[in-house]
Design an enzyme around this catalytic site. Structure first.
Site, PDB file in Angstrom:
ATOM      1  N   LYS A 137       0.854  -1.264   0.142  1.00  0.00           N
ATOM      2  CA  LYS A 137       0.035  -0.029   0.017  1.00  0.00           C
ATOM      3  C   LYS A 137       0.888   1.219   0.104  1.00  0.00           C
ATOM      4  O   LYS A 137       1.430   1.681   1.041  1.00  0.00           O
ATOM      5  CB  LYS A 137      -0.805   0.223   1.494  1.00  0.00           C
ATOM      6  CG  LYS A 137      -2.172   1.075   0.932  1.00  0.00           C
ATOM      7  CD  LYS A 137      -2.332   1.881   2.181  1.00  0.00           C
ATOM      8  CE  LYS A 137      -1.391   3.117   2.548  1.00  0.00           C
ATOM      9  NZ  LYS A 137      -1.832   4.357   1.438  1.00  0.00           N
ATOM     10  N   GLU A 159       9.871   2.044  10.499  1.00  0.00           N
ATOM     11  CA  GLU A 159      11.047   3.146  10.083  1.00  0.00           C
ATOM     12  C   GLU A 159      10.108   4.516  10.128  1.00  0.00           C
ATOM     13  O   GLU A 159       9.528   4.744   9.364  1.00  0.00           O
ATOM     14  CB  GLU A 159      11.495   2.920   8.697  1.00  0.00           C
ATOM     15  CG  GLU A 159      12.230   1.596   8.607  1.00  0.00           C
ATOM     16  CD  GLU A 159      13.591   1.561   9.209  1.00  0.00           C
ATOM     17  OE1 GLU A 159      14.013   2.391   9.862  1.00  0.00           O
ATOM     18  OE2 GLU A 159      14.157   0.501   9.415  1.00  0.00           O
ATOM     19  N   CYS A 218      13.616  11.705   6.653  1.00  0.00           N
ATOM     20  CA  CYS A 218      13.547  11.351   8.010  1.00  0.00           C
ATOM     21  C   CYS A 218      15.112  11.205   8.676  1.00  0.00           C
ATOM     22  O   CYS A 218      15.028  11.461  10.037  1.00  0.00           O
ATOM     23  CB  CYS A 218      13.264   9.738   8.160  1.00  0.00           C
ATOM     24  SG  CYS A 218      14.054   8.684   6.994  1.00  0.00           S
ATOM     25  N   GLU A 222       9.679  17.012  14.685  1.00  0.00           N
ATOM     26  CA  GLU A 222      10.184  16.577  13.280  1.00  0.00           C
ATOM     27  C   GLU A 222       9.584  17.638  12.301  1.00  0.00           C
ATOM     28  O   GLU A 222       8.233  17.563  12.139  1.00  0.00           O
ATOM     29  CB  GLU A 222       9.989  15.269  12.700  1.00  0.00           C
ATOM     30  CG  GLU A 222      10.549  14.862  11.561  1.00  0.00           C
ATOM     31  CD  GLU A 222      10.139  13.433  11.076  1.00  0.00           C
ATOM     32  OE1 GLU A 222       8.943  13.219  11.223  1.00  0.00           O
ATOM     33  OE2 GLU A 222      11.192  12.799  10.560  1.00  0.00           O
TER      34      GLU A 222
HETATM   35  P1  NAD Z   1       2.496   8.963   6.834  1.00  0.00           P
HETATM   36  O1  NAD Z   1       2.697   8.126   8.233  1.00  0.00           O
HETATM   37  O2  NAD Z   1       1.317  10.006   7.208  1.00  0.00           O
HETATM   38  O3  NAD Z   1       1.950   7.755   6.041  1.00  0.00           O
HETATM   39  C1  NAD Z   1       2.726   6.767   5.750  1.00  0.00           C
HETATM   40  C2  NAD Z   1       1.762   5.667   5.077  1.00  0.00           C
HETATM   41  O4  NAD Z   1       1.283   5.093   6.162  1.00  0.00           O
HETATM   42  C3  NAD Z   1       0.907   6.259   4.126  1.00  0.00           C
HETATM   43  O5  NAD Z   1       0.986   5.124   2.853  1.00  0.00           O
HETATM   44  C4  NAD Z   1      -0.484   6.347   4.581  1.00  0.00           C
HETATM   45  O6  NAD Z   1      -1.474   6.180   3.785  1.00  0.00           O
HETATM   46  C5  NAD Z   1      -0.295   5.340   5.468  1.00  0.00           C
HETATM   47  N1  NAD Z   1      -1.243   5.331   6.872  1.00  0.00           N
HETATM   48  C6  NAD Z   1      -1.719   6.485   7.240  1.00  0.00           C
HETATM   49  N2  NAD Z   1      -2.663   6.203   8.282  1.00  0.00           N
HETATM   50  C7  NAD Z   1      -2.461   4.624   8.391  1.00  0.00           C
HETATM   51  C8  NAD Z   1      -3.335   4.179   9.321  1.00  0.00           C
HETATM   52  N3  NAD Z   1      -4.184   4.264  10.131  1.00  0.00           N
HETATM   53  N4  NAD Z   1      -2.940   2.684   9.235  1.00  0.00           N
HETATM   54  C9  NAD Z   1      -2.181   2.271   8.081  1.00  0.00           C
HETATM   55  N5  NAD Z   1      -1.468   3.102   7.351  1.00  0.00           N
HETATM   56  C10 NAD Z   1      -1.849   4.233   7.279  1.00  0.00           C
HETATM   57  O7  NAD Z   1       3.824   9.296   6.861  1.00  0.00           O
HETATM   58  P2  NAD Z   1       3.886  10.076   5.471  1.00  0.00           P
HETATM   59  O8  NAD Z   1       3.444  11.825   5.681  1.00  0.00           O
HETATM   60  O9  NAD Z   1       3.474   9.677   4.250  1.00  0.00           O
HETATM   61  O10 NAD Z   1       5.673  10.651   5.440  1.00  0.00           O
HETATM   62  C11 NAD Z   1       6.482  11.365   6.204  1.00  0.00           C
HETATM   63  C12 NAD Z   1       6.602  10.576   7.497  1.00  0.00           C
HETATM   64  O11 NAD Z   1       7.520   9.285   7.196  1.00  0.00           O
HETATM   65  C13 NAD Z   1       7.596  11.514   8.459  1.00  0.00           C
HETATM   66  O12 NAD Z   1       7.368  11.471   9.811  1.00  0.00           O
HETATM   67  C14 NAD Z   1       9.075  10.858   8.215  1.00  0.00           C
HETATM   68  O13 NAD Z   1       9.856  11.107   9.157  1.00  0.00           O
HETATM   69  C15 NAD Z   1       8.738   9.520   7.909  1.00  0.00           C
HETATM   70  N6  NAD Z   1       9.590   8.762   7.316  1.00  0.00           N
HETATM   71  C16 NAD Z   1      10.543   7.618   8.007  1.00  0.00           C
HETATM   72  C17 NAD Z   1      11.569   7.179   7.300  1.00  0.00           C
HETATM   73  C18 NAD Z   1      12.520   6.111   8.091  1.00  0.00           C
HETATM   74  O14 NAD Z   1      13.110   5.324   7.261  1.00  0.00           O
HETATM   75  N7  NAD Z   1      12.661   6.069   9.388  1.00  0.00           N
HETATM   76  C19 NAD Z   1      11.527   7.331   5.932  1.00  0.00           C
HETATM   77  C20 NAD Z   1      10.851   8.094   5.280  1.00  0.00           C
HETATM   78  C21 NAD Z   1       9.699   8.934   6.009  1.00  0.00           C
END
Ligand code: NAD
Length: 471
Positions: A169, A244, A278, A378
């Site tokens: 997804k 992550e 991140c 962040e």
């Molecule tokens: P997000 O957590 O909003 O979304 C990530 C994914 O989770 C998307 O596909 C989203 O649709 C899905 N999602 C949202 N709600 C959900 C739920 N209730 N159940 C299951 N899935 C759900 O993050 P984002 O805004 O897409 O990305 C930015 C964030 O990602 C930042 O906080 C960043 O630090 C983090 N990030 C971490 C890493 C790492 O490797 N540690 C890498 C890149 C980004």
């Protein structure tokens, strides 16, 4: 206008059961460039059933067969590299160089896992017994928008190397990029059902993946808040999780560092991927008595950063992914000013001439203390917080005073000292005098930056489960 109206289940592009749509916007102009039809719970259940059926055969494949599939996936991705880069620039706003590096990393992840398979031990000895590392089952792969292809491919490569099948997804905001990735993966000709891709919202498709009993593991990259929701939901069926999550990485410049180089590196470490990383080194720690020198160097370095159209090869910082993300970063800039931090560069609003897109002025605050929200949270945009320390022990204390622990950076000439500092930093990775990624070494966070590790053999360990044979 691109219409993405198919999802990928059991080796075929199929019309989703879900009918809701989501608009796809070019972040450089805020123009509508496409629409994606979102899958729903029924689509997710179909994808899980397909992956479950495929697991029967796929879990029995040999390492040689899976290595061959990984090679084919790499070849298929490389054939469409120009399209992948163009879509990443248009839909996400990554500058050309970044878009290329990120998609190449995506393709390479299949080769990296082919290499890991060369000496990964699926059969081991423990005591007098034999231990067989079994593929876990169907893996749910849930990814964010900030390096779409790279997260999808690295997680899928790991699943395939292990003999697992997958339901992916991706972020709904990356549907144009995902479409090309799916076309590539399809082209590789893997057995039907080994991977399935459902576009959809997190609280619909992501939530169904989290609760469904036929999902054995979730590999998630995204925000810490959503990561916590997934971990809570996953425990009901004892799913394994790799999370992550977010970061607030410290970058310590030691007294004996080459300050000119270290500041340049600090600016790149914070502003990479338009600040939406991140691993961004967003807290810069420098010796107190060198503050004025650092401020001058920072001003010069930030003034040189080229913000603009990501299609322009000279651009280093493009727009933020969405208007929502732009507003969020503006709010943090206002918080910094209201909290009493000194605005050294950038500030509120768009850079001149870039009002149409989600462009942010690369911003640096000095006089930041660790209790300010801009130092604790962040921001996920090009905003750097400059802090000072009196001695190395204090630098380490400030660096570790965070709920996160994903990555840290140290610059210094004396390698014994940089290693000593690195040893005391609570972070999954510490980069010493460099800004590099090692795809064969573990990546992941301490504390609220996540659970588990990805990449290389450490990443593969998380997709297998030991079974002991006592003979
Ligand atoms: P997000 O957590 O909003 O979304 C990530 C994914 O989770 C998307 O596909 C989203 O649709 C899905 N999602 C949202 N709600 C959900 C739920 N209730 N159940 C299951 N899935 C759900 O993050 P984002 O805004 O897409 O990305 C930015 C964030 O990602 C930042 O906080 C960043 O630090 C983090 N990030 C971490 C890493 C790492 O490797 N540690 C890498 C890149 C980004």
């Amino acid at each position: 206008m691109k219409a993405i109206d198919h999802i990928y289940i059991n080796g075929e592009f199929v019309k989703p059961h879900g009918t809701n749509t989501f608009n796809l916007i070019n972040p450089s102009t805020n123009a509508l460039i496409g629409q994606v039809v979102l899958g729903d719970e029924t689509d997710t259940q179909r994808a899980i059933a397909s992956a479950k059926a495929a697991f029967q055969q796929f879990s029995q494949t040999t390492v040689a067969e899976r290595s061959n599939y990984l090679q084919r996936l790499y070849d298929a991705m490389m054939k469409r590299m120009d399209d992948l880069v163009a879509a990443t620039v248009e839909e996400y706003g990554a500058p050309q160089e970044r878009a290329l590096a990120s998609n190449q990393l995506a393709a390479n992840s299949f080769l990296h896992y082919k290499k890991v398979l060369q000496d990964f031990e699926f059969v081991r000895k423990a005591g007098d017994s034999e231990v067989i590392m079994m593929p876990l089952g169907v893996v749910a792969i849930i990814t964010p928008w900030n390096a779409n292809a790279s997260y999808i491919c690295n997680k899928l490569a790991t699943a395939i190397a292990a003999g697992c099948t997958a339901v992916i997804k991706p972020s709904e905001m990356s549907a144009i990029q995902t479409q090309i990735v799916v076309e590539c993966l399809h082209e590789a000709g893997l057995p039907a059902g080994v991977f399935n891709i459902v576009n959809g919202l997190g609280d619909v498709v992501g939530a169904e993946l989290t609760r469904h009993p036929d999902i054995a593991k979730i590999s998630f990259t995204g925000s810490t808040n959503v990561g916590k929701m997934i971990a809570r939901g996953a425990v009901d069926t004892m799913k394994r999780v790799t999370l992550e999550l977010g970061g607030k990485s410290a970058n310590i410049i030691l007294e004996d560092a080459d300050f000119e180089k270290a500041i340049q590196l600090a600016v790149s470490a914070c502003f990479m991927n338009n600040g939406q990383a991140c691993i961004a080194g967003s807290r810069l720690l420098v010796p107190e008595h060198r503050l004025e020198e650092v401020k001058a160097l920072l001003k010069t370095a930030v003034a040189r950063v080229k913000v603009g159209d990501p299609r322009d090869a000279a651009t280093e910082v493009g727009p933020l992914v969405s208007l929502k993300q732009y507003e969020r970063v503006q709010e943090y800039i206002r918080l910094g000013i209201a909290g009493g931090a000194e605005l050294l560069a950038g500030g509120e609003g768009h850079p001149e001439g870039l009002e149409a897109g989600n462009f942010v002025k690369p911003t640096v605050f000095a006089g930041v203390t660790n209790d300010m929200r801009i130092a604790k949270e962040e921001i996920f945009g090009p905003v750097l917080s400059l802090m000072t320390y009196k001695n190395v022990a204090e630098a380490i204390e400030i660096a570790n005073d965070t709920v996160y622990g994903l990555q840290a950076y140290v610059s210094g000439a004396d390698m014994n000292q940089t290693r000593e500092v690195a040893a005391k930093l609570i972070a999954g990775r510490v980069l010493i005098n460099c800004l590099q990624h090692d795809p064969m070494a573990p990546f992941g966070g301490f504390k609220q930056s996540g659970i588990g590790r990805e990449f290389g053999a450490y990443g593969l360990e998380e997709y297998v489960e030991p079974k002991t044979l006592i003979l």
